[in-house]
Scaffold this active site. Sequence first.
Site, PDB file in Angstrom:
ATOM      1  CE  LYS A   9      42.214  37.270  36.816  1.00 17.97           C
ATOM      2  NZ  LYS A   9      42.432  38.667  36.496  1.00 17.97           N
ATOM      3  CD  GLU A  96      43.082  38.791  32.935  1.00 16.43           C
ATOM      4  OE1 GLU A  96      43.147  37.555  33.057  1.00 16.43           O
ATOM      5  OE2 GLU A  96      43.071  39.569  33.912  1.00 16.43           O
ATOM      6  CD  GLU A 164      35.160  39.968  35.177  1.00 15.80           C
ATOM      7  OE1 GLU A 164      35.395  39.710  36.360  1.00 15.80           O
ATOM      8  OE2 GLU A 164      35.904  39.609  34.256  1.00 15.80           O
ATOM      9  N   GLY A 170      41.927  43.389  37.935  1.00 14.72           N
ATOM     10  CA  GLY A 170      43.332  43.002  38.097  1.00 14.72           C
ATOM     11  C   GLY A 170      44.196  44.020  38.825  1.00 14.72           C
ATOM     12  CB  SER A 212      39.163  45.458  42.079  1.00 18.95           C
ATOM     13  OG  SER A 212      40.198  45.608  41.132  1.00 18.95           O
TER      14      SER A 212
HETATM   15  C1  PEP Z   1      38.795  38.695  36.780  1.00 20.28           C
HETATM   16  O1  PEP Z   1      39.849  38.301  36.349  1.00 20.28           O
HETATM   17  O2  PEP Z   1      37.743  38.325  36.241  1.00 20.28           O
HETATM   18  C2  PEP Z   1      38.795  39.587  37.921  1.00 20.28           C
HETATM   19  C3  PEP Z   1      37.682  40.130  38.273  1.00 20.28           C
HETATM   20  O3  PEP Z   1      40.002  39.789  38.565  1.00 20.28           O
HETATM   21  P1  PEP Z   1      40.251  40.625  39.919  1.00 20.28           P
HETATM   22  O4  PEP Z   1      39.201  40.187  40.902  1.00 20.28           O
HETATM   23  O5  PEP Z   1      41.617  40.215  40.345  1.00 20.28           O
HETATM   24  O6  PEP Z   1      40.149  42.067  39.570  1.00 20.28           O
END
Ligand code: PEP
Length: 253
Positions: A9, A96, A164, A170, A212
């Site tokens: 990110k 995002e 996702e 996040g 996560s």
């Molecule tokens: C992501 O940003 O694609 C993601 C999965 O973030 P996190 O692992 O922090 O939840």
Amino acid sequence: MILLVGNWKMAPNKSTEAINLAKKISLSAKTYKKSINTVICAPYIHLPFLIKNIKTGISFGGQNTASSEDVAQTGFINSSMLKSYGATYCIVGHSEVRAHGETDEQILASTVSLLQKNIIPIVCVGEKERDGHGWYLSSVKEQVEKIFLGVPKNQIKKIVLAYEPVWAIGKNAAREATVAESREMIMFIRKVIADITDEKTAKNTNILYGGSVNEQNAFNFISEGGAQGLLVGRVSLDAKRFSSLMKSISLSQ
Ligand code: PEP
């Protein structure tokens, strides 16, 4: 072979920090290279430095690309630029970015432009929330259909999908997804792909799970959650935790 993608990110701030972190990740990645293919999707500004300094262990990718090569797009970068840096992967359709108004049409165009440059697109799909009636299935179906109906047939097998669920991503995630939720959705996505293409293509499509993921739950998403790989945000910025995650998933092979 497990595809493990780290999404850094908007971090770290400096390229020197990025290089140090990538060096540590590269060392672990070399240890597990027989079972894991590790990719780091870094901020654009660090990519040329990372690619110049780290030649083994990991591949690098971008976090998005413009949907056309029209130069009048202030603040964007395109697939030709990614190619000239030496990036081999690129995330598209991350929630995002979708949250800023990116459309399915733009995501398709970005995917096609990456494929034209021989960069592997990692296309993110996922519902914003789960409802009790299964409507969330239709929203993911639409996202998958848009890509698989729009990409030239001979390029389809190069696409990597990342499921996702937005509610599980996040630090503000509502909760972690269960392994059963991941398995159900990945099966559903394969069915959607099979209806558009054929069973063989659906079976061979590389589908990752993201949201996560950490060193404790990673193994289960691979061994029981139906995922062939993982897209990892926060934990990929911590070399020690990312290395433990690699160790745990290597045991699933
Ligand atoms: C992501 O940003 O694609 C993601 C999965 O973030 P996190 O692992 O922090 O939840």
